[in-house]
Design a protein around this motif. Structure first.
Motif, PDB file in Angstrom:
ATOM      1  N   ARG A  63       0.869  -1.182   0.000  1.00 30.94           N
ATOM      2  CA  ARG A  63       0.000   0.000   0.000  1.00 30.94           C
ATOM      3  C   ARG A  63       0.902   1.228   0.000  1.00 30.94           C
ATOM      4  O   ARG A  63       1.820   1.325   0.820  1.00 30.94           O
ATOM      5  CB  ARG A  63      -0.909  -0.017   1.223  1.00 30.94           C
ATOM      6  N   THR A  64       0.635   2.172  -0.899  1.00 33.66           N
ATOM      7  CA  THR A  64       1.472   3.355  -1.001  1.00 33.66           C
ATOM      8  C   THR A  64       0.620   4.581  -1.285  1.00 33.66           C
ATOM      9  O   THR A  64      -0.526   4.468  -1.711  1.00 33.66           O
ATOM     10  CB  THR A  64       2.559   3.171  -2.086  1.00 33.66           C
ATOM     11  N   SER A  65       1.197   5.747  -1.038  1.00 27.61           N
ATOM     12  CA  SER A  65       0.495   7.006  -1.260  1.00 27.61           C
ATOM     13  C   SER A  65       1.329   7.931  -2.135  1.00 27.61           C
ATOM     14  O   SER A  65       2.563   7.879  -2.106  1.00 27.61           O
ATOM     15  CB  SER A  65       0.212   7.708   0.067  1.00 27.61           C
ATOM     16  N   ASP A  67       1.512  12.035  -2.864  1.00 25.52           N
ATOM     17  CA  ASP A  67       0.992  13.355  -2.526  1.00 25.52           C
ATOM     18  C   ASP A  67       1.943  14.425  -3.054  1.00 25.52           C
ATOM     19  O   ASP A  67       2.922  14.117  -3.706  1.00 25.52           O
ATOM     20  CB  ASP A  67       0.727  13.500  -1.033  1.00 25.52           C
ATOM     21  N   LYS A 108      -4.494  13.704  -1.960  1.00 26.61           N
ATOM     22  CA  LYS A 108      -3.561  12.591  -1.736  1.00 26.61           C
ATOM     23  C   LYS A 108      -4.160  11.313  -2.311  1.00 26.61           C
ATOM     24  O   LYS A 108      -5.306  10.974  -2.043  1.00 26.61           O
ATOM     25  CB  LYS A 108      -3.311  12.431  -0.245  1.00 26.61           C
ATOM     26  N   THR A 110      -4.018   7.179  -2.664  1.00 27.16           N
ATOM     27  CA  THR A 110      -3.540   5.967  -2.006  1.00 27.16           C
ATOM     28  C   THR A 110      -4.012   4.768  -2.807  1.00 27.16           C
ATOM     29  O   THR A 110      -5.165   4.714  -3.225  1.00 27.16           O
ATOM     30  CB  THR A 110      -4.066   5.869  -0.559  1.00 27.16           C
TER      31      THR A 110
END
Length: 125
Positions: A63-65, A67, A108, A110
């Motif tokens: 899992r990554t974001s 921004d 952002k 995700t």
């Protein structure tokens, strides 16, 4: 560095090297996720950013974001198969591109990247 090229017809022989030292090199991590490879591009009109992410982990989703951009919309498309060596030769659509969920919260983005996959995250600015 030694480069060897086979010319037409090939060649035979032996090579000998002296005073060669082989060292194991482990690059610094600096806290980054080592399982992800990332490239990004911006459209000519500046309204879209596409981020290509490769999840190199063989057994886990990551899992990554993303921004730093004020994304107004997002879609994610993932190329993946059931195993690392999966093919489409005997089973059609075994390896395929499918849209996967991408969350957008206050600009952002995700996304959860499936194991051993490549994902395009397309953000509208």
């Amino acid at each position: 560095v030694v480069q060897v090229r086979r010319l037409s017809g090939g060649s035979k022989g032996k090579m000998f090297f002296r005073n060669v030292a082989i060292r194991k090199y482990i690059p610094d991590n600096l806290g980054a996720v080592p399982y992800l490879g990332v490239n990004a591009s911006k459209s000519a009109d500046g309204k879209t950013i596409t981020v290509m992410i490769v999840n190199k982990h063989l057994s886990n989703a990551v899992r990554t974001s993303i921004d730093g951009f004020q994304a107004r919309g997002v879609k994610a498309y993932c190329l993946a198969g059931p195993s690392l060596d999966a093919l489409n030769e005997t089973v059609p659509d075994n390896v395929r591109v499918s849209e996967i969920p991408a969350e957008l919260d206050k600009g952002k983005v995700t996304v959860t990247l499936p194991k051993h996959s490549m994902t395009a995250v397309v953000m509208e600015l």
